[in-house]
Design a protein around this motif. Structure first.
Motif, PDB file in Angstrom:
ATOM      1  N   UNK A 198       0.837  -1.204   0.000  1.00  0.00           N
ATOM      2  CA  UNK A 198       0.000   0.000   0.000  1.00  0.00           C
ATOM      3  C   UNK A 198       0.872   1.254   0.000  1.00  0.00           C
ATOM      4  N   UNK A 199       1.940   1.242   0.801  1.00  0.00           N
ATOM      5  CA  UNK A 199       2.864   2.380   0.842  1.00  0.00           C
ATOM      6  C   UNK A 199       3.372   2.723  -0.558  1.00  0.00           C
ATOM      7  N   UNK A 200       3.745   1.694  -1.302  1.00  0.00           N
ATOM      8  CA  UNK A 200       4.290   1.916  -2.645  1.00  0.00           C
ATOM      9  C   UNK A 200       3.280   2.646  -3.525  1.00  0.00           C
ATOM     10  N   UNK A 201       2.030   2.228  -3.457  1.00  0.00           N
ATOM     11  CA  UNK A 201       0.996   2.868  -4.273  1.00  0.00           C
ATOM     12  C   UNK A 201       0.666   4.277  -3.772  1.00  0.00           C
ATOM     13  N   UNK A 202       0.600   4.426  -2.452  1.00  0.00           N
ATOM     14  CA  UNK A 202       0.272   5.734  -1.886  1.00  0.00           C
ATOM     15  C   UNK A 202       1.362   6.756  -2.206  1.00  0.00           C
ATOM     16  N   UNK A 203       2.627   6.338  -2.124  1.00  0.00           N
ATOM     17  CA  UNK A 203       3.738   7.272  -2.366  1.00  0.00           C
ATOM     18  C   UNK A 203       3.725   7.821  -3.794  1.00  0.00           C
TER      19      UNK A 203
END
Length: 315
Positions: free
Chosen positions: A200-205
């Motif tokens: 999720x972090x990867x997509x949010x960033x």
């Protein structure tokens, strides 16, 4: 303090006690309400630990008596104690209890209790609980100490925030003497990551947008991102903090798509008071950490433009 004694007198008089914290509880809310459970049971009280949220945050499942938290209210209650909740509507109750003690450390608290103990200079609500116990010469068992310490750690960003002072460290040291193992709490809180959160972090960033000459950063989390990565709400908790860590950023704002609308989480680094913005939109919190929900609104760009106007005034 006299009010500390008054609160303990009310506890001693009551037979059936309800402990409750705000919906979507964080470490301070859940740690604070669980902290009194073993002490009250030892006193012979019938105790219910209630929270309207289901499921509860997994990262806090190591807290002593975590399994005692229920989303069913008892039939009889003499005394209700709320923890870390700024307004009555965030308790998840339909009716106001017959007698309510409101314990909090948020300056935005609306004083909805029959007794209101609000300590804005305390780093966490759990620190207020600690002071109540000390003022009444109550022994702190290890189970209680772990709950208070965990709440203190989570609400100070691991002792990083401006709220941290000598009294906070003195409290933490005493809790260690009461049986807390800081390395255990640290591992439970910070070394049990979920793969879904990293995805999720990867997509949010990828959604990070800077404005106000780099002083403000926005990050977005959509329901689609959550579904694709298999993430849960808990997985979004630290995203806004990591965006605030960007060198030029003073305020980070996370927009998360929710069933009610768009939840905004605000964090500031040095000087901006984000609680004022949260309050403007029906929320609340601290000077450096606050939040609100823009109900009925699902247009990220619209909410972002609205917040940009607010943020320009404080950065």
């Amino acid at each position: 303090m006299e009010i500390y004694k008054q609160i303990w007198d009310e506890i001693k008089k009551a037979d059936n006690i309800l402990l409750i914290a705000h919906i979507n509880p964080d470490g301070d809310a859940l740690g604070s309400e669980l902290s009194l459970y073993p002490i009250l049971k030892r006193m012979g009280k019938k105790v219910t630990v209630f929270n309207a949220t289901k499921p509860l945050p997994e990262y806090l499942d190591f807290l002593p008596n975590f399994d005692k938290v229920t989303n069913k209210l008892p039939k009889k209650t003499d005394l209700t104690i709320s923890f870390d909740c700024g307004s009555f509507d965030r308790l998840g109750l339909e009716e106001k209890p017959s007698f309510l003690i409101n314990i909090d450390h948020h300056i935005s608290n609306t004083n909805y209790g029959d007794i209101n103990l609000i300590e804005p200079n305390h780093a966490s609500t759990s620190q207020v609980i600690y002071d109540i116990l000390k003022a009444n010469n109550i022994d702190i068992p290890a189970d209680t100490a772990v709950c208070i310490y965990t709440a203190l750690v989570t609400d100070t960003g691991s002792f990083q925030y401006e709220s941290v002072n000598d009294k906070v460290f003195e409290c933490a040291a005493d809790l260690v003497r009461c049986g807390v193992k800081p390395d255990f709490v640290s591992k439970m809180l910070f070394q049990r990551d979920r793969l879904s959160r990293l995805r999720l972090l990867a997509k949010a960033y990828e959604t990070i947008e800077m404005c106000c000459e780099g002083k403000v950063a926005f990050v977005e989390v959509t329901k689609e991102m959550m579904e694709i990565t298999g993430a849960i709400k808990d997985d979004t908790d630290t995203i806004v903090n990591s965006v605030r860590a960007l060198a030029p950023v003073e305020v980070a704002c996370m927009l998360r798509e929710d069933d009610e609308g768009i939840k905004i989480s605000l964090r500031s680094k040095n000087y901006a008071d984000v609680s004022k913005i949260a309050q403007k939109h029906g929320g609340g919190g601290h000077i450096r950490a606050a939040g609100a929900t823009i109900k009925g609104e699902f247009d990220f760009e619209k909410v972002k433009e609205m917040l940009k106007k607010d943020l320009k005034e404080i950065v």
